[in-house]
Write a protein that holds these residues in place. Structure first.
Motif, mmCIF file in Angstrom:
data_model
loop_
_atom_site.group_PDB
_atom_site.id
_atom_site.type_symbol
_atom_site.label_atom_id
_atom_site.label_comp_id
_atom_site.label_asym_id
_atom_site.label_seq_id
_atom_site.Cartn_x
_atom_site.Cartn_y
_atom_site.Cartn_z
ATOM 1 N N GLU A 1 24.256 -21.060 13.968
ATOM 2 C CA GLU A 1 22.906 -21.608 14.040
ATOM 3 C C GLU A 1 22.258 -21.372 15.397
ATOM 4 O OE1 GLU A 1 22.597 -25.674 12.853
ATOM 5 O OE2 GLU A 1 23.790 -25.405 11.036
ATOM 6 N N GLU A 2 23.019 -21.523 16.471
ATOM 7 C CA GLU A 2 22.452 -21.376 17.811
ATOM 8 C C GLU A 2 22.005 -19.947 18.077
ATOM 9 O OE1 GLU A 2 23.515 -22.690 22.356
ATOM 10 O OE2 GLU A 2 25.109 -21.764 21.177
ATOM 11 N N ALA B 1 18.959 -19.151 15.944
ATOM 12 C CA ALA B 1 17.748 -19.738 16.505
ATOM 13 C C ALA B 1 17.263 -18.945 17.713
ATOM 14 C CB ALA B 1 18.011 -21.187 16.900
ATOM 15 N N ARG C 1 21.977 -18.138 8.235
ATOM 16 C CA ARG C 1 21.371 -19.060 9.188
ATOM 17 C C ARG C 1 20.126 -18.429 9.813
ATOM 18 N NH1 ARG C 1 23.455 -23.545 7.269
ATOM 19 N NH2 ARG C 1 25.689 -23.800 7.649
ATOM 20 N N GLU D 1 17.298 -19.008 7.485
ATOM 21 C CA GLU D 1 16.934 -20.427 7.508
ATOM 22 C C GLU D 1 16.084 -20.748 8.735
ATOM 23 O OE1 GLU D 1 20.537 -22.636 7.338
ATOM 24 O OE2 GLU D 1 20.977 -22.120 5.249
ATOM 25 N N ALA D 2 16.512 -20.244 9.893
ATOM 26 C CA ALA D 2 15.782 -20.504 11.136
ATOM 27 C C ALA D 2 14.418 -19.830 11.120
ATOM 28 C CB ALA D 2 16.600 -20.027 12.331
#
Length: 267
Positions: free
Chosen positions: A138-139, A142, A164, A167-168
């Motif tokens: 996730e990081e 992002a 992810r 999603e971001a």
């Protein structure tokens, strides 16, 4: 995360669809060349252009942008970890703020040459280890999205469905484009089998062609373990650094069109 597909119904009626063909291009450096950019640009509809971090340099970016613009092929920024020696295929723990800045930097560099050729950067796609990392991290996902936003808040993000990264990007208001791979093996969860594992790259040309058509027409591919996996995608990647890449790309496009699939850019 990607999800395993239900087994396709035997009476499913396939519908005419369209799909984009993308390839990784400009993956040379100085006097060293890897991809047959000119020939591949006569087949694909979108070009993922290396931006200097895993491959590519200023002269190569300029040349590929000119060739792509002349053929009406969309230009995409293929952003990567700063890893020339490892061709961007080594995972790196880059701080989020630094990664965001480097993604924006790569997009900006390519945009200069795209504009000079009379075109624009039309989308962004991570490369190699970064591509696989942002499926689950996730990081890092992002950070890539932050970098895209710094460069252009309208750019679509090309990547693995359910990642992810997507999603971001969706949360940030960026368009997302799901991608599939005809020449890469899938795991049951819809992620790609790591290149270090046996069978990760599908080397049989006919198998690549058949898988490509199946994904475009029915949105399902057989995973490495034998189970069906949903891979409904708007773009199909054809790796430009594989032996016989140009001939294989032509065969894939010809078979797609013969099966009623329109081959056209998504951007």
């Amino acid at each position: 995360m990607p999800r395993t597909a239900p087994a396709p119904s035997p009476d499913t009626v396939e519908q005419a669809v369209s799909i984009d063909l993308n390839a990784d291009l400009g993956e040379g450096f100085g006097r060293w060349t890897l991809t047959d950019d000119e020939q591949l640009l006569s087949v694909v509809t979108s070009a993922n252009v290396a931006c200097g971090f895993h491959a590519g340099d200023a002269a190569t970016m300029r040349r590929v942008c000119e060739l792509a613009a002349g053929r009406g092929v969309r230009i995409g920024a293929q952003v990567s970890y700063r890893d020339l020696a490892g061709f961007g295929r080594r995972s790196m723990d880059v701080p989020a703020a630094e990664l965001a800045a480097e993604v924006a930097y790569q997009i900006g560099a390519l945009e200069v040459f795209a504009r000079a050729a009379g075109a624009r950067v039309a989308y962004v796609k991570p490369h190699g280890a970064l591509y696989n990392r942002v499926v689950r991290d996730e990081e890092q996902a992002a950070a890539v999205v932050e970098g895209v936003l710094l460069a252009d808040r309208t750019l679509p993000v090309l990547g693995l469905p359910g990642s992810r990264l997507h999603e971001a990007a969706t949360a940030a208001g960026l368009p997302v484009v799901p991608e599939a791979f005809g020449d890469r093996a899938y795991r049951a969860d819809g992620s790609l089998l790591p290149r270090g594992q046996t069978g990760a790259v599908v080397s049989d040309p006919e198998a690549v062609v058949e898988r490509s058509v199946a994904m475009a027409r029915s949105g399902v591919v057989t995973a490495h373990c034998g189970s069906p996996v949903a891979v409904r995608a708007r773009s199909l990647c054809l790796h430009g650094d594989t032996p016989g890449a140009v001939d294989l790309a032509r065969r894939v496009r010809e078979r797609l069109e013969a099966s009623g699939v329109r081959v056209e850019a998504f951007a």
